[in-house]
Write a protein that holds these residues in place. Structure first.
Motif, PDB file in Angstrom:
ATOM      1  N   ASP A   1       0.809  -1.235   0.000  1.00 58.03           N
ATOM      2  CA  ASP A   1       0.000   0.000   0.000  1.00 58.03           C
ATOM      3  C   ASP A   1       0.830   1.267   0.000  1.00 58.03           C
ATOM      4  O   ASP A   1       0.622   2.155   0.820  1.00 58.03           O
ATOM      5  N   VAL A   2       1.778   1.349  -0.890  1.00 60.56           N
ATOM      6  CA  VAL A   2       2.676   2.500  -0.871  1.00 60.56           C
ATOM      7  C   VAL A   2       2.061   3.701  -1.593  1.00 60.56           C
ATOM      8  O   VAL A   2       1.523   3.573  -2.695  1.00 60.56           O
ATOM      9  N   HIS A   3       2.121   4.842  -0.919  1.00 54.78           N
ATOM     10  CA  HIS A   3       1.746   6.121  -1.525  1.00 54.78           C
ATOM     11  C   HIS A   3       2.975   7.002  -1.555  1.00 54.78           C
ATOM     12  O   HIS A   3       3.760   6.995  -0.613  1.00 54.78           O
ATOM     13  N   LYS A   4       3.101   7.774  -2.605  1.00 53.78           N
ATOM     14  CA  LYS A   4       4.169   8.774  -2.607  1.00 53.78           C
ATOM     15  C   LYS A   4       3.656  10.029  -3.298  1.00 53.78           C
ATOM     16  O   LYS A   4       3.207   9.979  -4.447  1.00 53.78           O
TER      17      LYS A   4
ATOM     18  N   LEU B   1       1.411  16.311  -6.346  1.00 56.21           N
ATOM     19  CA  LEU B   1       1.412  15.254  -7.350  1.00 56.21           C
ATOM     20  C   LEU B   1       1.408  13.869  -6.704  1.00 56.21           C
ATOM     21  O   LEU B   1       2.270  13.563  -5.879  1.00 56.21           O
ATOM     22  N   HIS B   2       0.421  13.040  -7.067  1.00 54.27           N
ATOM     23  CA  HIS B   2       0.402  11.677  -6.537  1.00 54.27           C
ATOM     24  C   HIS B   2       1.201  10.784  -7.476  1.00 54.27           C
ATOM     25  O   HIS B   2       0.681  10.314  -8.481  1.00 54.27           O
ATOM     26  N   ALA B   3       2.469  10.588  -7.161  1.00 58.77           N
ATOM     27  CA  ALA B   3       3.322   9.788  -8.041  1.00 58.77           C
ATOM     28  C   ALA B   3       3.010   8.308  -7.890  1.00 58.77           C
ATOM     29  O   ALA B   3       3.077   7.555  -8.846  1.00 58.77           O
ATOM     30  N   LEU B   4       2.647   7.900  -6.670  1.00 65.17           N
ATOM     31  CA  LEU B   4       2.245   6.516  -6.433  1.00 65.17           C
ATOM     32  C   LEU B   4       1.024   6.501  -5.518  1.00 65.17           C
ATOM     33  O   LEU B   4       1.001   7.210  -4.517  1.00 65.17           O
ATOM     34  N   SER B   5      -0.003   5.707  -5.874  1.00 69.50           N
ATOM     35  CA  SER B   5      -1.173   5.588  -5.001  1.00 69.50           C
ATOM     36  C   SER B   5      -1.517   4.113  -4.846  1.00 69.50           C
ATOM     37  O   SER B   5      -1.620   3.390  -5.837  1.00 69.50           O
ATOM     38  N   ASP B   6      -1.715   3.700  -3.613  1.00 65.62           N
ATOM     39  CA  ASP B   6      -2.152   2.329  -3.295  1.00 65.62           C
ATOM     40  C   ASP B   6      -1.376   1.256  -4.057  1.00 65.62           C
ATOM     41  O   ASP B   6      -1.962   0.304  -4.553  1.00 65.62           O
ATOM     42  N   VAL B   7      -0.093   1.428  -4.176  1.00 53.76           N
ATOM     43  CA  VAL B   7       0.643   0.416  -4.929  1.00 53.76           C
ATOM     44  C   VAL B   7       0.917  -0.792  -4.049  1.00 53.76           C
ATOM     45  O   VAL B   7       1.523  -0.676  -2.983  1.00 53.76           O
TER      46      VAL B   7
ATOM     47  N   GLY C   1       2.544   3.651   3.757  1.00 50.35           N
ATOM     48  CA  GLY C   1       2.804   2.287   3.314  1.00 50.35           C
ATOM     49  C   GLY C   1       4.203   1.839   3.659  1.00 50.35           C
ATOM     50  O   GLY C   1       4.968   2.586   4.270  1.00 50.35           O
ATOM     51  N   ALA C   2       4.540   0.629   3.272  1.00 52.52           N
ATOM     52  CA  ALA C   2       5.837   0.085   3.646  1.00 52.52           C
ATOM     53  C   ALA C   2       6.321  -0.907   2.606  1.00 52.52           C
ATOM     54  O   ALA C   2       5.547  -1.417   1.799  1.00 52.52           O
ATOM     55  N   VAL C   3       7.617  -1.157   2.644  1.00 49.44           N
ATOM     56  CA  VAL C   3       8.207  -2.173   1.781  1.00 49.44           C
ATOM     57  C   VAL C   3       8.811  -3.232   2.688  1.00 49.44           C
ATOM     58  O   VAL C   3       9.492  -2.900   3.663  1.00 49.44           O
ATOM     59  N   VAL C   4       8.530  -4.500   2.388  1.00 52.14           N
ATOM     60  CA  VAL C   4       8.973  -5.580   3.268  1.00 52.14           C
ATOM     61  C   VAL C   4       9.786  -6.590   2.471  1.00 52.14           C
ATOM     62  O   VAL C   4       9.358  -7.045   1.418  1.00 52.14           O
TER      63      VAL C   4
ATOM     64  N   VAL D   1      10.901  -5.114   7.542  1.00 52.77           N
ATOM     65  CA  VAL D   1      10.472  -3.840   6.958  1.00 52.77           C
ATOM     66  C   VAL D   1      11.693  -3.038   6.496  1.00 52.77           C
ATOM     67  O   VAL D   1      12.633  -2.820   7.256  1.00 52.77           O
ATOM     68  N   LEU D   2      11.687  -2.603   5.237  1.00 56.39           N
ATOM     69  CA  LEU D   2      12.799  -1.804   4.703  1.00 56.39           C
ATOM     70  C   LEU D   2      12.582  -0.317   4.932  1.00 56.39           C
ATOM     71  O   LEU D   2      13.533   0.444   5.046  1.00 56.39           O
ATOM     72  N   THR D   3      11.318   0.066   4.972  1.00 56.98           N
ATOM     73  CA  THR D   3      10.997   1.488   5.041  1.00 56.98           C
ATOM     74  C   THR D   3      11.645   2.138   6.260  1.00 56.98           C
ATOM     75  O   THR D   3      11.561   1.602   7.366  1.00 56.98           O
TER      76      THR D   3
END
Ligand SMILES: Nc1ncnc2c1ncn2[C@@H]1O[C@H](COP(=O)(O)OP(=O)(O)O)[C@@H](O)[C@H]1O
Ligand SMILES: [Mg+2]
Lengths: 380, 256, 342
Positions: B14-17, B22-28, B64-67, B72-74
């Motif tokens: 669920d990464v947002h950026k 500007l929403h570069a990333l939504s709900d990825v 969101g987070a990256v695992v 967890v990497l975030t």
């Protein structure tokens, strides 16, 4: 520990020979008197250490004069409080400049590029200003810190009576002024040069070059670059501290002007002039600048008249008048010009110039051998 | 737990950026499976590189987070993330242009062997035989053996890419991220790269590849995610994607 | 309270000088992307325009008197400045007002020096790393300062304040306070207003002329502007000239406050770099704000009340502020994000 690549070993031996025979080969240049020889060794050490930071990592520090100053003061205080032993004095110079470099480096390395340069500049200026004002009890401000007859010298006075004249620094009786002083500084220079060689040819040195080339890539490759930078910053600061200590050992008088940022500027000049990123370049740069400073600056119009005596009279006067602006008092002008020319045309400094000339000769030779072999073929 | 999740190496949860407004990333949300090649495609500006930037720790996600393998990497620094086994090839090659080609690879090998920080100056580089041999070996595999002593900066763009790939692979990473590895290459070079990547894939490497070139995607990918406007609009096997109308509209519409 | 106001005022004129130098530095950095360590030398050259002008204007004709004798019995030397001979009373005015009149000399001279510097050396360094820019301009600064030393010697050259600006103005009285509470040297007041005027002129120039418009556009996005087919380089050269003029004028007017010697430039250089960084690299309003702010802060820190609490603070306050700003807000007070953060 002592195993170094063969090429480095040869360089080191040659360098050692050049340094140790300086009193001989500098005689024709009128530069073989001890005070100047000592300076050659000390500033070469300073430049070698500075190049470890600037040459390997590309971080331009304007703060190294502060470490030089701290080293000088530490050494003189060691003389005053404990003993005239130079090794003890150097140990204190190393200790204090190391701590100082650790503190300044830790903060300054939070930024890179020009911001890093300005942070180091700001710290050096603060040290300089404080040394002149509030810290006078430690630095003796404008007069400078020097030995007095009343100094405690706790260790020395356990063994010998207090004399009626100021003592000089000595290593178990060997005086640290004159030629023996030069050999002491020369040996420290050689040690410093050797360590620099080891660092440059080690994986650590490679990491530093990686940081210079692309610090971001270093991070994505898995390196934490900060501690590497801090380590080399402290090492480089200690070199400056040792150089400062040696200045005090050969002449026990430490003044705050050593800490001014222009002194750091001069150090940058030496490194660039000789060839940044090379081991020998900064040494040559330091020698040239110190030579100019001491020899060139002593030239005056009468010396020049002697020099240009072969020219017709009127013409001679003109040449002397013009060239007199570049020597004596004006030697800084020569220095500045030389520096601008080097940065513009020869960013690699004198070492790059030497390399270019070298390849030119090699190419010529190659051509000739090729030609001769061609002609042989023709005959055959 | 389900069997599928055991095989998941990297989970983008669920990464947002956002950059300003500007929403570069939504709900990825992405799951990258072990030993598979996962392609991410999408039009220019879709947010593909931003996604990789979030994964390697260059950009913090807004949410969101990256695992990676349950960790967890975030919030971790780029070097820590690399040390955990994430290696990346950038869209424009990021190499040490002032170092020789072999030194580039050796630096990388040191990072793997010695960790994020280890002071070594008692042993000189010449005596680091083992690392040197490994570097020579991988450069030979990549066809760069006759360029080893050259400055990396003097290489052609294609060779720089290869070098960067070699730098990543000598670390034997857990997961390899590739950002448009064939962009700007000739057909011929693209095909050689595909072969190279196939070999890498055959070693069981987990790969995330961002690609524009459908030929590359269809030759390599086991799974494809389509990113457009910062959202994943479709996901499936290459064949499914080839058939999907949504993809055609979002992707091919832009390309033409 | 009064003391406080006085200190603020004292800081403002120095702040004006900082602001003017920093303004030029920022213009050069913002337009050309060059870190110019020779900018302090330009300030110094401006100051020496004033010195030169006065030297020329006070050249004297020496005539030996036929009748009168000096106390030593030699014929009395009668010295009359040529300016007075040729222009009469105007000549005397010229001598008295030599500092303000030097501005007229300084403008073309500094413009020429600036443009020559840019065309001769700086332009080759646009694409080179900042470290090399610093190095070459640092070398240039040494050359310039040594040339000045060769011509003018190493001693400070005091410059006259015109009669009507001598002494102090009693500002307190003007706002209804008692006499002699807040007095302020008139010339410093002049300097303050002068610097404000120059700053306003530079901003107006950038704001209201097409030239300025293009330059501002170029500062934010150089590529796009050159793609529009506008020759941005030529304008940037002129900007460099203008920055040199601003630094030079600041130097001219500062001479009565601080008699210039050849090291003047280096002294101001370090401080103005600090000013630029505190204000934010590339931000013109930031440079001006930080210039005045640091001038005032420095002046406040030199109050005995403050020094009693923190000894030595007056010596280091500016550097301390710079360090803190760089650590907590590396883009400076008004700087844009990302400028040279690497
Ligand atoms: N650091 C950044 N700051 C602001 N905007 C950014 C940044 N990085 C990317 N963007 C914007 O985010 C969007 C996605 O960019 P990117 O991830 O590079 O797309 P692509 O899919 O082509 O790789 C684009 O609109 C881009 O302009
Ligand atoms: Mg992209």
């Amino acid at each position: 520990m002592f195993n170094i690549p063969k090429k480095d070993a040869i360089t080191f031996v040659l360098f050692a020979i050049v340094v140790l025979t300086m009193p001989i080969w500098l005689t024709p240049f009128g530069a073989s008197y001890p005070a100047l020889l000592q300076k050659f060794a000390i500033y070469a050490l300073l430049a070698v250490g500075y190049n470890l930071l600037f040459g390997l990592t590309g971080y331009l520090s304007f703060g190294h004069a502060a470490f030089l100053g701290v080293g000088s003061y530490a050494a003189v205080w060691s003389f005053k409080l404990l003993s005239m032993n130079p090794v003890l004095a150097l140990s204190f110079a190393i200790l204090f400049s190391g701590i100082f470099a650790l503190a300044i480096g830790y903060i300054s390395l939070r930024r890179s590029g020009i911001y890093f340069s300005i942070l180091t500049l700001a710290f050096a200026q603060m040290s300089y200003k404080l040394a002149y004002s509030v810290l006078s009890p430690i630095t003796h401000g404008e007069t400078g810190l020097q030995l007095t007859l009343q100094d405690p010298r706790a260790i020395d006075l356990m063994f010998i009576e207090r004399g009626s004249s100021l003592p000089t620094s000595n290593l178990f009786g060997i005086s640290m002024s004159g030629y023996s002083g030069f050999y002491f500084t020369a040996i420290i220079l050689l040690i410093g040069f050797f360590i620099a060689q080891k660092i440059t040819s080690s994986p650590f040195g490679m990491m530093l070059k990686g940081i210079k080339s692309n610090e971001n890539r270093m991070n994505y490759t898995g390196f934490n670059t900060k501690p590497y930078m801090l380590t080399v910053f402290v090492i480089s600061g200690i070199y400056a501290g040792v150089a400062g200590g040696l200045l005090s050992i050969t002449d026990p008088l430490a003044g705050a002007e050593r800490m001014q940022w222009t002194a750091s500027g001069e150090l940058v000049l030496m490194t660039i002039l000789g060839g940044v990123g090379t081991l020998i370049g900064p040494v040559i740069g330091a020698w040239l600048i110190k030579y100019f400073e001491n020899i060139f600056s002593a030239w005056n119009e009468s010396v020049l008249h002697g020099f240009f005596a072969f020219l017709p009279d009127g013409f001679e006067d003109i040449v002397v008048t013009i060239s007199s602006k570049f020597v004596g008092e004006g030697w800084h002008l020569t220095l500045g010009l030389m520096f601008v020319l080097v940065v513009v045309f020869l960013p690699g400094g004198i070492m790059e110039g030497a390399r270019r000339i070298g390849t030119m000769f090699k190419n010529n030779k190659d051509k000739k051998t090729k030609q001769s072999s061609d002609s042989e073929k023709g005959e055959g | 737990m389900a069997k599928a999740s055991e095989n998941i190496v990297l989970h983008v949860a669920d990464v947002h950026k956002t950059f300003g407004g500007l929403h570069a990333l939504s709900d990825v949300d992405l799951s990258i499976e072990e030993a598979k090649t996962h392609a991410i495609i999408g039009p220019n500006g879709a947010g593909k590189s931003t996604l990789l930037n979030v994964i390697v720790g260059l950009l913090p996600p807004t949410r969101g987070a990256v695992v990676l393998d349950g960790e967890v990497l975030t919030g971790k620094k780029p070097h820590e993330i690399n040390q955990m086994g994430v290696a990346r090839v950038f869209q424009t090659p990021e190499i040490f242009i002032d170092l020789s080609v072999i030194d580039n690879v050796m630096v990388s090998a040191f990072a793997k062997r010695d960790g994020a920080f280890k002071l070594k100056f008692s042993k000189s580089l010449e005596n680091e035989k083992e690392i040197n041999q490994r570097a020579v070996k991988i450069l030979t595999e990549f066809g760069l053996e006759d360029k080893m002593q050259e400055h990396a900066g003097s290489l052609s763009r294609g060779h720089k890419r290869r070098l960067e790939l070699a730098m990543c692979l000598i670390q034997q990473p857990r997961i390899l991220l590739l950002d448009e590895p064939t962009a700007g290459m000739s057909r011929h070079d693209t095909n050689t790269t595909i072969d190279l990547l196939k070999d890498i894939k055959a070693t069981g490497m987990t790969i995330v590849i961002i690609e524009h070139d459908m030929h590359v995607v269809f030759s390599l990918a086991d799974k494809v995610s389509v990113l457009a406007g910062g959202r994943i609009i479709a996901e499936g096997t290459p064949d499914e994607m080839r058939a999907s109308t949504i993809v055609k509209k979002a992707y091919l519409g832009e390309a033409s | 309270m009064d003391a406080l106001i006085l200190q603020v005022l004292n800081g403002l004129d120095k702040g004006g000088a900082y602001a003017l130098i920093a303004l030029g530095l920022t213009l050069v950095f913002g337009t050309l992307g060059v870190v110019n360590f020779a900018h302090g030398a330009l300030f110094m050259l401006g100051a020496f325009c004033a010195v030169t002008f006065k030297k020329i204007i006070t050249l004297e004709q020496i005539v030996l008197s036929k009748t009168e004798l000096s106390p030593w019995g030699t014929p009395l030397e009668i010295r009359t400045p040529y300016a007075q001979q040729w222009f009469g009373d105007f000549g005397n005015v010229l001598i008295e007002y030599s500092v303000p009149f030097s501005l007229l000399l300084a403008i073309p001279v500094m413009l020429f020096i600036g443009i020559a510097m840019e065309r001769g050396i700086i332009k080759h360094f646009y694409k080179r790393p900042h470290a090399e820019q610093i190095l070459v301009t640092f070398g240039l600064a040494i050359v310039l300062q040594e040339i000045v030393k060769a011509f003018f010697g190493a001693n400070p050259n005091p410059q006259p304040i015109p009669q009507i600006f001598m002494g102090a103005a009693d500002l307190g009285v003007m706002v209804g306070m008692a006499e002699n509470v807040i007095t302020y040297p008139k010339w410093r007041l002049v300097y303050l207003f002068f610097s404000l005027g120059v700053i306003a002129a530079v901003f107006a120039f950038l704001r209201f002329t097409t030239f300025g418009l293009v330059v501002r556009a170029g500062m934010s996005d150089r590529e796009t502007v050159s793609m529009l087919g506008i020759n941005i380089d030529k304008r940037f050269t002129i900007m460099f000239g203008i920055a040199a003029v601003v630094a030079g004028l600041a130097g001219v007017m500062y001479t009565p406050i601080l008699p210039p010697d050849y090291t003047l430039g280096m002294d101001f250089l370090v401080l103005s770099f600090i000013v630029v960084v505190v204000g934010g690299m590339g931000s013109l309003p930031g440079a001006v704000l930080a210039g005045f702010m640091l001038g005032v802060v420095q002046s406040l820190a030199s109050m005995t009340e403050v020094k009693d609490i923190i000894p030595g603070i007056d010596q280091i306050i500016i550097y301390l502020i710079a360090v803190i700003i760089l650590l907590v807000r590396p883009r400076g007070l008004l700087g844009k994000r990302g400028v040279m953060e690497n």
